[in-house]
Design a protein around this motif. Sequence first.
Motif, PDB file in Angstrom:
ATOM      1  N   ALA A  92     -10.741  26.449  18.392  1.00 13.23           N
ATOM      2  CA  ALA A  92      -9.342  26.854  18.527  1.00 13.23           C
ATOM      3  C   ALA A  92      -8.616  26.163  17.364  1.00 13.23           C
ATOM      4  N   ARG A  93      -7.331  25.889  17.522  1.00 15.06           N
ATOM      5  CA  ARG A  93      -6.630  25.166  16.458  1.00 15.06           C
ATOM      6  C   ARG A  93      -6.508  23.712  16.932  1.00 15.06           C
ATOM      7  N   ILE A  94      -7.523  22.927  16.641  1.00 13.60           N
ATOM      8  CA  ILE A  94      -7.734  21.581  17.181  1.00 13.60           C
ATOM      9  C   ILE A  94      -7.629  21.666  18.722  1.00 13.60           C
ATOM     10  N   GLN A 144     -18.697  22.551  16.403  1.00 17.14           N
ATOM     11  CA  GLN A 144     -17.876  23.762  16.447  1.00 17.14           C
ATOM     12  C   GLN A 144     -17.891  24.431  15.088  1.00 17.14           C
ATOM     13  N   GLN A 145     -17.709  25.752  15.125  1.00 16.90           N
ATOM     14  CA  GLN A 145     -17.631  26.543  13.897  1.00 16.90           C
ATOM     15  C   GLN A 145     -16.251  27.205  13.823  1.00 16.90           C
ATOM     16  N   GLY A 146     -16.094  28.166  12.909  1.00 18.64           N
ATOM     17  CA  GLY A 146     -14.800  28.831  12.716  1.00 18.64           C
ATOM     18  C   GLY A 146     -14.357  29.637  13.933  1.00 18.64           C
ATOM     19  N   GLU A 147     -13.133  30.149  13.852  1.00 19.15           N
ATOM     20  CA  GLU A 147     -12.540  30.872  14.986  1.00 19.15           C
ATOM     21  C   GLU A 147     -13.065  32.289  15.132  1.00 19.15           C
ATOM     22  N   PHE A 148     -13.532  32.889  13.999  1.00 18.90           N
ATOM     23  CA  PHE A 148     -13.648  34.367  13.979  1.00 18.90           C
ATOM     24  C   PHE A 148     -15.058  34.914  14.059  1.00 18.90           C
ATOM     25  N   GLY A 149     -16.048  34.051  14.194  1.00 17.72           N
ATOM     26  CA  GLY A 149     -17.421  34.546  14.307  1.00 17.72           C
ATOM     27  C   GLY A 149     -17.855  34.613  15.751  1.00 17.72           C
ATOM     28  N   SER A 150     -19.136  34.268  15.983  1.00 17.89           N
ATOM     29  CA  SER A 150     -19.653  34.253  17.352  1.00 17.89           C
ATOM     30  C   SER A 150     -18.909  33.183  18.143  1.00 17.89           C
ATOM     31  N   VAL A 154     -21.051  41.401  23.442  1.00 14.05           N
ATOM     32  CA  VAL A 154     -19.852  41.362  22.598  1.00 14.05           C
ATOM     33  C   VAL A 154     -18.711  40.654  23.335  1.00 14.05           C
ATOM     34  N   TRP A 155     -18.032  39.778  22.640  1.00 17.23           N
ATOM     35  CA  TRP A 155     -16.819  39.144  23.166  1.00 17.23           C
ATOM     36  C   TRP A 155     -15.645  39.990  22.693  1.00 17.23           C
ATOM     37  N   ARG A 156     -14.761  40.348  23.635  1.00 24.03           N
ATOM     38  CA  ARG A 156     -13.748  41.366  23.324  1.00 24.03           C
ATOM     39  C   ARG A 156     -12.514  40.807  22.598  1.00 24.03           C
ATOM     40  N   GLY A 157     -12.520  39.555  22.259  1.00 25.24           N
ATOM     41  CA  GLY A 157     -11.331  38.987  21.611  1.00 25.24           C
ATOM     42  C   GLY A 157     -10.309  38.541  22.640  1.00 25.24           C
ATOM     43  N   GLY A 158      -9.187  38.013  22.168  1.00 29.50           N
ATOM     44  CA  GLY A 158      -8.136  37.540  23.071  1.00 29.50           C
ATOM     45  C   GLY A 158      -7.879  36.057  22.877  1.00 29.50           C
ATOM     46  N   SER A 159      -7.380  35.446  23.949  1.00 32.38           N
ATOM     47  CA  SER A 159      -7.034  34.029  23.848  1.00 32.38           C
ATOM     48  C   SER A 159      -8.298  33.178  23.773  1.00 32.38           C
ATOM     49  N   TRP A 160      -8.237  32.094  23.037  1.00 38.14           N
ATOM     50  CA  TRP A 160      -9.376  31.167  22.916  1.00 38.14           C
ATOM     51  C   TRP A 160      -8.800  29.757  22.880  1.00 38.14           C
ATOM     52  N   SER A 161      -9.182  28.952  23.856  1.00 35.81           N
ATOM     53  CA  SER A 161      -8.539  27.648  23.994  1.00 35.81           C
ATOM     54  C   SER A 161      -9.583  26.543  24.086  1.00 35.81           C
TER      55      SER A 161
END
Length: 789
Positions: A341-343, A262-268, A372-379
Amino acid sequence: MSRRLFLPLLLVIAAFTFQSAPLARTRIWQSESSVAIPAPEPIPAPEEVLGFRPGDDRKLASWNQLLTYFNKLDQASDRVKFEALGKSTMDVPFVMATISAPENLARLEEYKKIQRLLADPRMLGASGARDRKAVELIARGKTIVVITCGIHSTEVGSYLSSMLIAHRLASSDEPEVQEILRNTIILLVPSLNPDGVDIVKKWYDKTLGTPYEGTSPPELYQKYVGHDNNRDWYAFTQVETKITVSKIHNVWHPQIVHDIHQQGEFGSRLFLPPYMQPVEPNVPRQLVDGYTELGNWMATRLRAKGFAGITTNSTYDAWTPARAYSHYHGGVRILSETASARIASPTTVKFGDLRSRDGYDPQRASAKFGPVWRGGSWSLRDITNYMTAAAFTLLSHASQNREQWLRRFYQIGKEAVRPRKPGELHAFIIPPADNSGRLLKILETGGVKIDYPGAFTVNRQRYRQGTAVVRMAQPYGAFAKALMEVQRYPDLRDGSGHPIQPYDVTAHTLPLLMGVPVTPVYNRFALTRPKAERSKGSNGGCGDGARRAIYKSHVPSMDEGWTRWVLENHARCLFHTSLQDADVRRGNLLKQFPTIIVPDQAPRAILNGHRAGAMPSQYTGGIGEEGVKALRQFVEEGGTLIFLNRASDFAIEQFKLPLRNIVTGVPRKDFFVPGSILRIELDTSHPIAQGMQKESIAWVEDSPVFEVIDRSTHETSVPASSVRIIAWYPANKDPLLSGWLLGGNRLRGKAALVEVAIGKGKMILFGFRPQYRAQSLATYPLFFNAILR
Ligand SMILES: [Zn+2]
């Protein structure tokens, strides 16, 4: 919890969630070996064993729960064979599930043999007959796919997904799954770091429902090396690496290794190969073609299924063998990196917060990114959906293109063993030297064959008994070549002329790091002398009784872990104690320890630690002003305080030393060393450099470069005359030995290692990492002399 997922994605989720009813199966080998007919057992779904479905919000499985699940799967399914391969660093089972059609599982030895023969075509007999025999083996063989999860333990999606993947393979009768089982043998490693599963789960459960829910634990998730455990695929220092290489890679020689991260929350949302430039020159062209084709194919399939935010050909490179054992052993490494996500707790990502980096813009579709991913919830469920879907597209390709994967694998083996032409590198000659044993052990672990022909002569140079010869024309010659030749990292710039940050370090030349002189040979040569016994180095005694302290921040430092590992595994196994922030602040240090080591860490992390409010209070705040005062007193009373790399900047600032770091604040385009091997010169009359050659190396990475300053211009606590320079960059030679260096002229004549006398004691500042990832054996003597003196 509300989620905004579009329809195609929902359908994919449905495919994973609502599978056919559990099927009754018996184990073939059980019914063959016992008289009683075993009762069929249903294939258990993970939720029946764990009490929740892997990927559910805020739920992590313990290592024991995972073991229980796989054991039950093994008992119930004739498609799964589950076994322990060894014990982890902290002594829990390191495990693997072998998954394939029952008839394949019954003939694993035969498939291993096919792999061995295709990997080393010399074993197929005279070269004229090899291709014909290979065709027959390729027709019978299976694609060997290793899937590795969880090396980085805060990236929790993959070990959870391993249960979903195994369950679908064990229970589904879908044609796609049946074809995968028939054509591939899957070696599934639920975690490459089992210890970390529980370290992260304990911290996550403890902080669940508090303001700290979803934070990373305030300790390394692998006992010694933390995140660097994925930089160990040639140094082989950690037990998990050794097990994986010796019991999986070297036994099975997989064509495909799928390493799930896994990588950071804010990229691809997902990265897949091809990798961005540069590719290390010893990676075979067929593997570059292989990961390009497979990565692109997976991305296309996943996009068609409705997965958004996928990038290829960005962010991650294929430069270092430290992360890609398979690239030197006939197999592609398919790294996947899903957004975190956050763990196990969901997060919300605003579209405007998606960050542009590494050659693509996550807010705009391009050749390297889309849709493009439009943003929103990510779990966590989104994460396991991306991971399981990606794994099954990979397996489909492995299955549908079985012959092509095996043919490619054989071609790589054929090219590796072909006789070298004049002018090509034929061999390396390694005469016996202090650290040659460690280098040779690394090569052997990597499957490289080494000859010890006794005393011999090549190109009129005589070599004595015990000299090793490593020929390039052998299956893993490229592994040896990559580790022994000098790296020239390409000078890659972005549109405005700024150097592009390499994904990781740029050099891995072990003869330089270890101080072992090796000679390349570029012509044919014959060795006629009989074989001789190889000399073994002595291990020496263990422990000198003195106590040293290693500073250990609550902001985990991998260099701190490496320092502990090096002391414990050094021939003299030096005793040490960890010193935490509160211990430092308490003072009275000299009564307890004559020597304190402060490993490489950002100065602010040492001084301030985690900020108040970011963590439970016992983990916040660094050593603070009190700690600085206590350390100063420690030195004034007669202690030795050793600072490694970036920690030296902390010393200069906090103790007002008569030194300046001349590269602070210099823009990257003017000075840049992203992890390279540089040349230094030593004052061998100083006890720290005693017994060394005048010229040595330094591992330089975010390192300070020292210049002595004077009280007339700066406020310093001691005069310039209290500084003794022990190592410096040469004034008249290029400092670069291997890797990448921009603006090297700035270094010329500047100090790399200094000692500052203060009161009755001293501070020793290393402007490099003398025990870098347990590889820079050439500079261990400087480090040990500093500690032991
Ligand atoms: Zn990772």
